[in-house]
Motif scaffolding. Structure first.
Motif, PDB file in Angstrom:
ATOM      1  N   SER A  52       0.807  -1.225   0.000  1.00 35.27           N
ATOM      2  CA  SER A  52       0.000   0.000   0.000  1.00 35.27           C
ATOM      3  C   SER A  52       0.837   1.270   0.000  1.00 35.27           C
ATOM      4  O   SER A  52       0.393   2.308  -0.476  1.00 35.27           O
ATOM      5  CB  SER A  52      -0.939  -0.003   1.211  1.00 35.27           C
ATOM      6  OG  SER A  52      -0.182  -0.078   2.416  1.00 35.27           O
ATOM      7  N   ASN A  53       2.048   1.191   0.534  1.00 39.32           N
ATOM      8  CA  ASN A  53       2.895   2.387   0.615  1.00 39.32           C
ATOM      9  C   ASN A  53       4.016   2.391  -0.415  1.00 39.32           C
ATOM     10  O   ASN A  53       4.990   3.138  -0.288  1.00 39.32           O
ATOM     11  CB  ASN A  53       3.502   2.502   2.015  1.00 39.32           C
ATOM     12  CG  ASN A  53       4.358   1.298   2.372  1.00 39.32           C
ATOM     13  OD1 ASN A  53       4.320   0.273   1.693  1.00 39.32           O
ATOM     14  ND2 ASN A  53       5.132   1.416   3.445  1.00 39.32           N
ATOM     15  N   SER A  54       3.913   1.556  -1.438  1.00 38.44           N
ATOM     16  CA  SER A  54       5.010   1.411  -2.403  1.00 38.44           C
ATOM     17  C   SER A  54       5.138   2.618  -3.325  1.00 38.44           C
ATOM     18  O   SER A  54       4.135   3.111  -3.863  1.00 38.44           O
ATOM     19  CB  SER A  54       4.788   0.164  -3.263  1.00 38.44           C
ATOM     20  OG  SER A  54       5.749   0.115  -4.315  1.00 38.44           O
ATOM     21  N   PRO A  55       6.363   3.084  -3.554  1.00 42.10           N
ATOM     22  CA  PRO A  55       6.570   4.146  -4.547  1.00 42.10           C
ATOM     23  C   PRO A  55       6.411   3.631  -5.973  1.00 42.10           C
ATOM     24  O   PRO A  55       6.329   4.429  -6.909  1.00 42.10           O
ATOM     25  CB  PRO A  55       8.014   4.586  -4.284  1.00 42.10           C
ATOM     26  CG  PRO A  55       8.678   3.381  -3.690  1.00 42.10           C
ATOM     27  CD  PRO A  55       7.611   2.706  -2.864  1.00 42.10           C
ATOM     28  N   ASP A  56       6.350   2.310  -6.128  1.00 42.30           N
ATOM     29  CA  ASP A  56       6.222   1.693  -7.448  1.00 42.30           C
ATOM     30  C   ASP A  56       4.819   1.153  -7.720  1.00 42.30           C
ATOM     31  O   ASP A  56       4.641   0.275  -8.568  1.00 42.30           O
ATOM     32  CB  ASP A  56       7.228   0.541  -7.594  1.00 42.30           C
ATOM     33  CG  ASP A  56       8.612   1.031  -7.980  1.00 42.30           C
ATOM     34  OD1 ASP A  56       8.723   2.163  -8.486  1.00 42.30           O
ATOM     35  OD2 ASP A  56       9.587   0.276  -7.769  1.00 42.30           O
ATOM     36  N   GLN A  57       3.821   1.643  -7.007  1.00 41.41           N
ATOM     37  CA  GLN A  57       2.463   1.172  -7.266  1.00 41.41           C
ATOM     38  C   GLN A  57       2.129   1.330  -8.750  1.00 41.41           C
ATOM     39  O   GLN A  57       2.410   2.366  -9.360  1.00 41.41           O
ATOM     40  CB  GLN A  57       1.464   1.942  -6.408  1.00 41.41           C
ATOM     41  CG  GLN A  57       1.457   1.493  -4.959  1.00 41.41           C
ATOM     42  CD  GLN A  57       0.316   2.118  -4.176  1.00 41.41           C
ATOM     43  OE1 GLN A  57      -0.295   3.092  -4.604  1.00 41.41           O
ATOM     44  NE2 GLN A  57       0.023   1.557  -3.015  1.00 41.41           N
ATOM     45  N   LEU A  58       1.523   0.291  -9.305  1.00 51.28           N
ATOM     46  CA  LEU A  58       1.234   0.258 -10.732  1.00 51.28           C
ATOM     47  C   LEU A  58      -0.165   0.786 -11.017  1.00 51.28           C
ATOM     48  O   LEU A  58      -1.076   0.635 -10.199  1.00 51.28           O
ATOM     49  CB  LEU A  58       1.381  -1.177 -11.249  1.00 51.28           C
ATOM     50  CG  LEU A  58       2.762  -1.804 -11.011  1.00 51.28           C
ATOM     51  CD1 LEU A  58       2.754  -3.279 -11.417  1.00 51.28           C
ATOM     52  CD2 LEU A  58       3.847  -1.054 -11.777  1.00 51.28           C
ATOM     53  N   ASN A  59      -0.324   1.367 -12.177  1.00 53.63           N
ATOM     54  CA  ASN A  59      -1.599   1.971 -12.565  1.00 53.63           C
ATOM     55  C   ASN A  59      -2.540   0.928 -13.140  1.00 53.63           C
ATOM     56  O   ASN A  59      -2.322   0.423 -14.250  1.00 53.63           O
ATOM     57  CB  ASN A  59      -1.339   3.078 -13.594  1.00 53.63           C
ATOM     58  CG  ASN A  59      -2.627   3.585 -14.238  1.00 53.63           C
ATOM     59  OD1 ASN A  59      -3.718   3.435 -13.679  1.00 53.63           O
ATOM     60  ND2 ASN A  59      -2.510   4.183 -15.407  1.00 53.63           N
ATOM     61  N   PHE A  60      -3.587   0.586 -12.400  1.00 50.74           N
ATOM     62  CA  PHE A  60      -4.671  -0.252 -12.908  1.00 50.74           C
ATOM     63  C   PHE A  60      -5.964   0.549 -13.078  1.00 50.74           C
ATOM     64  O   PHE A  60      -6.910   0.064 -13.689  1.00 50.74           O
ATOM     65  CB  PHE A  60      -4.939  -1.419 -11.948  1.00 50.74           C
ATOM     66  CG  PHE A  60      -3.839  -2.431 -11.901  1.00 50.74           C
ATOM     67  CD1 PHE A  60      -3.818  -3.512 -12.768  1.00 50.74           C
ATOM     68  CD2 PHE A  60      -2.799  -2.301 -10.981  1.00 50.74           C
ATOM     69  CE1 PHE A  60      -2.791  -4.449 -12.725  1.00 50.74           C
ATOM     70  CE2 PHE A  60      -1.772  -3.226 -10.929  1.00 50.74           C
ATOM     71  CZ  PHE A  60      -1.764  -4.305 -11.804  1.00 50.74           C
ATOM     72  N   GLU A  61      -6.006   1.750 -12.529  1.00 50.16           N
ATOM     73  CA  GLU A  61      -7.247   2.492 -12.423  1.00 50.16           C
ATOM     74  C   GLU A  61      -7.518   3.425 -13.595  1.00 50.16           C
ATOM     75  O   GLU A  61      -8.671   3.697 -13.923  1.00 50.16           O
ATOM     76  CB  GLU A  61      -7.234   3.322 -11.127  1.00 50.16           C
ATOM     77  CG  GLU A  61      -7.029   2.495  -9.857  1.00 50.16           C
ATOM     78  CD  GLU A  61      -8.144   1.488  -9.633  1.00 50.16           C
ATOM     79  OE1 GLU A  61      -9.301   1.783 -10.018  1.00 50.16           O
ATOM     80  OE2 GLU A  61      -7.859   0.406  -9.092  1.00 50.16           O
TER      81      GLU A  61
END
Length: 419
Positions: free
Chosen positions: A131-140
């Motif tokens: 949840s706090n990752s700087p690498d969260q990927l765009n699914f939205e």
């Protein structure tokens, strides 16, 4: 830029465990013009795959993919968010490395390198879905995540034990939620329908709630668009490009396989999909010239050797057409890889793939193409999922069809098929 060797010598590879990905890549940049000099085709393949995939996988594991990935967009890039490039890089890279990482551990140099890549790959997924990752990927946002979620789903179908089961429960929950969130966007009425199908097939395979209509739509429509002789239409019309290999045949066969296992397709339906893929594979093998080149036709030629995913998957499945020996596919694809990846400009000075076909040419990139898109190239490495003892790797070097033909040697005749 000429080929460079990420792993160096065996003694140096032992040092990798104690260095960060960014330091590794920086230290290796000094020897960037040095070519890999493998002792055999398999060594060449796995070292090259490691070279291509390492920047993506290692930076993801360190939580620095967005920080360190060099992102270049096509000069005609459209209005979609550039953030989709990171999911593209992850989904496509993982789909290509999955069969190799699925092999069991061993004490060979390859085995040690493969284990390191597998550990990094799992760590990277756990990291980027936190949840706090700087690498969260765009699914939205945008429609592009429909595409690369499908490649991530195909990753897990190709290597469930290696790349799905070891993930943290929270990571699995986040991935499932991300895949289900795509249902608020409809795939376009072309090969994209299979992206929805294979993502739902994966959800079904792990016992999650799935959208039956979305699952079946891609398979149904592509069968309606079949043009004959191994070619599906990409939508109602035929597109003379490599999308039958980038997407259609591999995802059709893999989706129907899951449906068959769950009583939602018949054996005859699966067999037909496989026979069509095999027929397409005949053409793919014959398109490789005696010199190891192939035609730069159609869209997405910046995906380079990803053009041969269908042929490569047939080899992995041990389902090559009867007249095609595994060793001739190995030799043909090895020559293609040498021609393509040893050309100056294919990689930048940090090891990232650059926009182009053979070398660097951003102007050849399509309006939807950016750096992450290019990692479709890994999909030609699927036969690394076969053990070194398999005939694909162990049989003596063999000329491929076009090489035989242009040497005046006998080669099998070719005929249209009706299925």
């Amino acid at each position: 830029m000429e080929r460079r060797n990420f792993i160096g010598t065996l003694s140096f590879s032992g040092l990798l465990a104690f260095m960060s990905p960014t330091k590794i890549m920086a230290s290796e940049a000094v020897g960037i013009e040095k070519a890999i000099k493998p002792t055999d085709d398999r060594t060449y393949w796995y070292q090259l795959l490691y070279k291509i995939a390492y920047p993506v996988v290692a930076n993801l594991a360190e939580g620095k993919l967005k920080q360190n990935m060099v992102v270049v967009k096509s000069p005609t890039f459209d209005s979609r968010s550039a953030s989709v490039t990171y999911l593209e890089a992850v989904g496509r890279t993982y789909a290509g490395i999955a069969p190799w990482l699925a092999l069991p551990d061993d004490d060979t140099a390859e085995g040690k390198q493969r284990k390191k890549m597998r550990d990094l790959a799992v760590q990277g997924l756990d990291s980027c879905f936190a949840s706090n990752s700087p690498d969260q990927l765009n699914f939205e946002k945008d429609y592009q995540p429909i595409v690369d979620s499908a490649y991530l789903a195909q990753t897990f179908l190709r290597a469930p034990e290696a790349l799905w089961k070891p993930l943290k429960p929270a990571t699995k929950q986040a991935i499932v939620a991300a895949f289900k969130s795509l249902r608020n966007r409809k795939p376009f009425n072309n090969n994209w329908l299979l992206f929805g199908s294979i993502t739902e097939a994966f959800l079904m395979s792990i016992g999650e709630q799935y959208d039956e209509a979305r699952l079946k739509q891609g398979v149904t429509k592509l069968n309606e668009w079949y043009k004959g002789d191994g070619w599906y239409g990409d939508g109602p019309n035929l597109a003379f490009d490599y999308y039958n290999s980038f997407v259609i045949h591999p995802m059709m066969v893999d989706t129907v396989a899951v449906m068959l296992a769950h009583g939602m397709a018949t054996q005859a339906q699966y067999d037909l999909a496989l026979k069509r893929m095999q027929r397409y594979g005949v053409g793919q093998e014959r398109m490789i010239s005696p010199e190891g080149t192939f035609p730069p036709i159609g869209r997405s030629i910046t995906y380079r050797t990803g053009s041969f995913q269908a042929l490569s998957q047939l080899a992995l499945m041990k389902k090559l057409p009867q007249d095609i020996k595994p060793a001739q596919v190995r030799c043909a694809l090895t020559k293609v890889k040498q021609n393509m990846y040893e050309t100056k400009g294919t990689f930048d000075n940090k090891g990232w793939l650059q926009l182009g076909f053979c070398g660097s040419d951003p102007n050849i990139a399509d309006y939807y193409t950016s750096t992450g898109s290019l990692y479709m190239a890994t999909l030609s490495f699927l036969p690394l999922g076969l053990p070194a003892s398999d005939p694909f790797w162990a049989d003596p070097a063999t000329d491929w069809t076009a090489k035989k033909a242009w040497k005046g040697e006998h080669f099998p005749k070719d005929y249209h098929v009706d299925f």
